[in-house]
Write an enzyme that holds these catalytic residues in place. Structure first.
Site, PDB file in Angstrom:
ATOM      1  N   LYS A  14       0.846  -1.200   0.000  1.00 37.97           N
ATOM      2  CA  LYS A  14       0.000   0.000   0.000  1.00 37.97           C
ATOM      3  C   LYS A  14       0.878   1.246   0.000  1.00 37.97           C
ATOM      4  CE  LYS A  14      -3.079   2.602   3.083  1.00 37.97           C
ATOM      5  NZ  LYS A  14      -3.716   2.618   4.427  1.00 37.97           N
ATOM      6  N   ASP A  65      -2.427  10.546   3.733  1.00 37.77           N
ATOM      7  CA  ASP A  65      -3.855  10.257   3.807  1.00 37.77           C
ATOM      8  C   ASP A  65      -4.559  11.318   4.639  1.00 37.77           C
ATOM      9  OD1 ASP A  65      -6.353   9.141   3.777  1.00 37.77           O
ATOM     10  OD2 ASP A  65      -5.900   7.618   5.283  1.00 37.77           O
ATOM     11  N   LYS A 107      -9.866  13.378   8.164  1.00 37.96           N
ATOM     12  CA  LYS A 107      -9.421  13.039   9.514  1.00 37.96           C
ATOM     13  C   LYS A 107      -9.314  14.311  10.359  1.00 37.96           C
ATOM     14  CE  LYS A 107      -6.328   9.298   7.936  1.00 37.96           C
ATOM     15  NZ  LYS A 107      -6.847   8.151   8.694  1.00 37.96           N
ATOM     16  N   ASP A 159       1.573   6.318   5.873  1.00 35.74           N
ATOM     17  CA  ASP A 159       0.539   5.466   5.294  1.00 35.74           C
ATOM     18  C   ASP A 159       1.022   4.748   4.035  1.00 35.74           C
ATOM     19  OD1 ASP A 159      -1.946   4.427   5.858  1.00 35.74           O
ATOM     20  OD2 ASP A 159      -3.036   5.832   4.598  1.00 35.74           O
ATOM     21  N   ASP A 170     -12.097   7.381   3.882  1.00 36.82           N
ATOM     22  CA  ASP A 170     -10.877   7.154   4.663  1.00 36.82           C
ATOM     23  C   ASP A 170     -10.483   5.680   4.679  1.00 36.82           C
ATOM     24  OD1 ASP A 170      -8.696   7.899   6.147  1.00 36.82           O
ATOM     25  OD2 ASP A 170      -9.750   7.902   8.071  1.00 36.82           O
ATOM     26  N   GLU A 208      -9.418   4.092   2.074  1.00 34.56           N
ATOM     27  CA  GLU A 208      -8.915   4.141   0.703  1.00 34.56           C
ATOM     28  C   GLU A 208      -7.855   3.078   0.420  1.00 34.56           C
ATOM     29  OE1 GLU A 208      -5.564   5.337   2.726  1.00 34.56           O
ATOM     30  OE2 GLU A 208      -7.613   5.947   3.120  1.00 34.56           O
ATOM     31  N   ARG A 242      -7.643  -0.094   1.138  1.00 36.36           N
ATOM     32  CA  ARG A 242      -8.168  -1.362   0.625  1.00 36.36           C
ATOM     33  C   ARG A 242      -8.630  -1.220  -0.829  1.00 36.36           C
ATOM     34  NH1 ARG A 242     -12.579  -1.689   5.243  1.00 36.36           N
ATOM     35  NH2 ARG A 242     -10.784  -0.713   6.252  1.00 36.36           N
TER      36      ARG A 242
END
Length: 466
Positions: free
Chosen positions: A234, A239, A246, A257, A316, A318, A320
């Site tokens: 990933k 993010d 967030k 992230d 949020d 994202e 996956r």
């Protein structure tokens, strides 16, 4: 990337030399014999300062002329359950500059040397001068080149995680992958622009709101026909949470992230450096989840590479989404082993804390191999269940599935079940849900970015294909 070139993140092991200062690492059980074998003056000094080999205690031993003659380092009870085999990683932060050799009793000298190198890591990119650090010669009988390769790969990954998002976006992740490919003679291809929107629509949708273009990075190495291993990482460079933005506290560490991509690249560096007998592919969907007028929205229904439609319950979640497209590409190749790395859910951290990544697989034999590799590599993980009935929590009224369950329960499991929908043909699939960060310094694990599970995966693949 901008800014000046960083100082080396870690020193290599040096060849043995006559001037190396001995550091005697000794546990409680071995201390009486070790004390008796010390030169009389050093033994008297150790008694005078009331040295005891408690875990992490250091005593510097003077020579008659005032120079440093050696050191004693306490290992504590090396037979205790949960003993930290990386304890010698404290030494680089305790010893004065110089060249040292480790004399260990009761522990593996290879573990001690690796701990030293991992503990020597410093992120120095933005510092004008790096302090001089103590150096270590390779212990006798230890493969110093192998340990050096592992530590260098870990440092590569840590540097990527520690670099702030203003200097590390999708393009810079690509640059790091290209540099790695060039070093090892691997092929690299990058999909972006209209081709990305057509072939990897979820990656495109997540990254569309950022001025830094999203992309799918693919690295390939090793002979065709060899056992096929695919690593998927990933690569969310930052993010914000997207339109489900967030709070500020939740964004403070979001430069990490892309920790899954860093772990995949670090593991690949180890594999290629060792020349393992396999065909390796690394897939990194690299994006920034930003906010703008063309950001994807809660309630949107998005197409995926696999042909499944996905309703967006939360922007949020994202990670996956971008992994889903990469996993669909990997699954089509029917690899012998498919591993994905992701800083995916807070639920895994609530369950297991920051130091223990969760892993999910349907393959019980593979799960056993992973647990053993984690123990041998000092890179621990914990298996969590792919509880199939929870898949119903991802049902959507308007699409094939939702990207979140919409409830407070089993968040790590439902995320893993979401990913499994996009790699249905590959049973030997492992999903690592990792934190990618050391909240505080521990031996061999300085505070900051960490490539959890990379050493584990290398140990697993070395055992299979070494």
């Amino acid at each position: 990337m901008t800014s000046s070139s960083p100082a080396p993140s870690h020193p290599d092991l040096l060849p043995a030399g006559p001037d190396a200062i001995p550091v005697r690492c000794v546990g409680i059980a071995d201390w009486p014999e070790a004390e008796a074998s010390l030169p009389p003056a050093q033994a008297a000094y150790a008694r005078a300062i009331d040295f005891a080999p408690k875990a992490g205690r250091l005593a510097l031993l003077p020579a008659a002329d005032g120079r440093l003659a050696g050191a004693l380092f306490g290992l504590g009870d090396v037979a205790a359950p949960g003993y930290d085999r990386l304890l010698p990683g404290r030494l680089p932060g305790l010893l004065p500059p110089g060249t040292y050799r480790i004399v260990v009793e009761g522990i593996d000298p290879a573990d001690a040397a690796l701990a030293w190198l991992l503990g020597s890591y410093r992120f120095g990119r933005y510092r004008t001068a790096a302090p001089e650090r103590p150096r270590l010669v390779a212990p006798e009988g230890v493969d110093g080149a192998e340990i050096g390769r592992i530590a260098a790969a870990v440092s590569l990954g840590r540097d990527l995680v520690n670099t702030p998002a203003n200097d590390l976006g999708p393009a810079e992740i690509e640059a790091a992958a290209r540099a790695l490919a060039e070093r090892h003679g691997a092929a690299i291809t990058v999909t972006s622009g209209e081709a990305l929107a057509r072939d990897f629509p979820l990656v495109h949708a997540v990254g569309a709101a950022s001025p830094r273009a999203p992309r799918l990075i693919e690295l390939a190495w090793g002979p065709e026909g060899a056992p096929a291993v695919i690593l998927v990482g990933k690569g969310v460079a930052f993010d914000t949470g997207g339109l489900d933005i967030k709070p500020s506290a939740g964004m403070l560490l979001m430069k990490k992230d892309m920790g899954g991509a860093a772990a995949a690249l670090a593991a690949a560096d180890m594999v290629m450096g060792a020349g393992l007998a396999l065909r390796l592919r690394v897939l990194i969907p690299a994006v920034e989840n930003a906010v703008s007028g063309n950001a994807f929205r809660p309630g949107d229904v998005l197409a995926s590479r696999a042909g499944l439609s996905v309703e967006i319950g939360n922007t949020d979640a994202e990670g996956r989404l971008i992994l889903a497209d990469a996993l669909a590409l990997a699954d089509a190749a029917r690899p012998d082993l498919l591993i994905d790395f992701a800083t995916l859910t807070g639920a895994a951290r609530v369950a297991l804390g920051p130091d223990l990544p969760a892993f999910f697989t349907e393959d019980d034999a593979l799960a056993g191999e992973i647990a053993e590799a984690g123990r041998s590599a000092i890179d621990p993980v914990w298996r969590m269940p792919l509880h199939i009935p929870y898949a119903s929590l991802l049902e959507s009224k308007v699409a094939d599935l939702n990207n979140v369950s919409g409830g407070p329960f089993a968040g790590a499991i439902t995320a893993a079940l979401f990913l499994r929908r996009f790699a249905p043909e590959t049973r030997a699939h492992v999903h690592f849900d990792l934190y990618g960060w050391n909240p505080s310094s521990k031996p061999g694990r300085p505070e900051g970015g960490e490539v959890q599970t990379a050493r584990l995966v290398y140990a697993l693949l070395k055992r299979r294909y070494g």
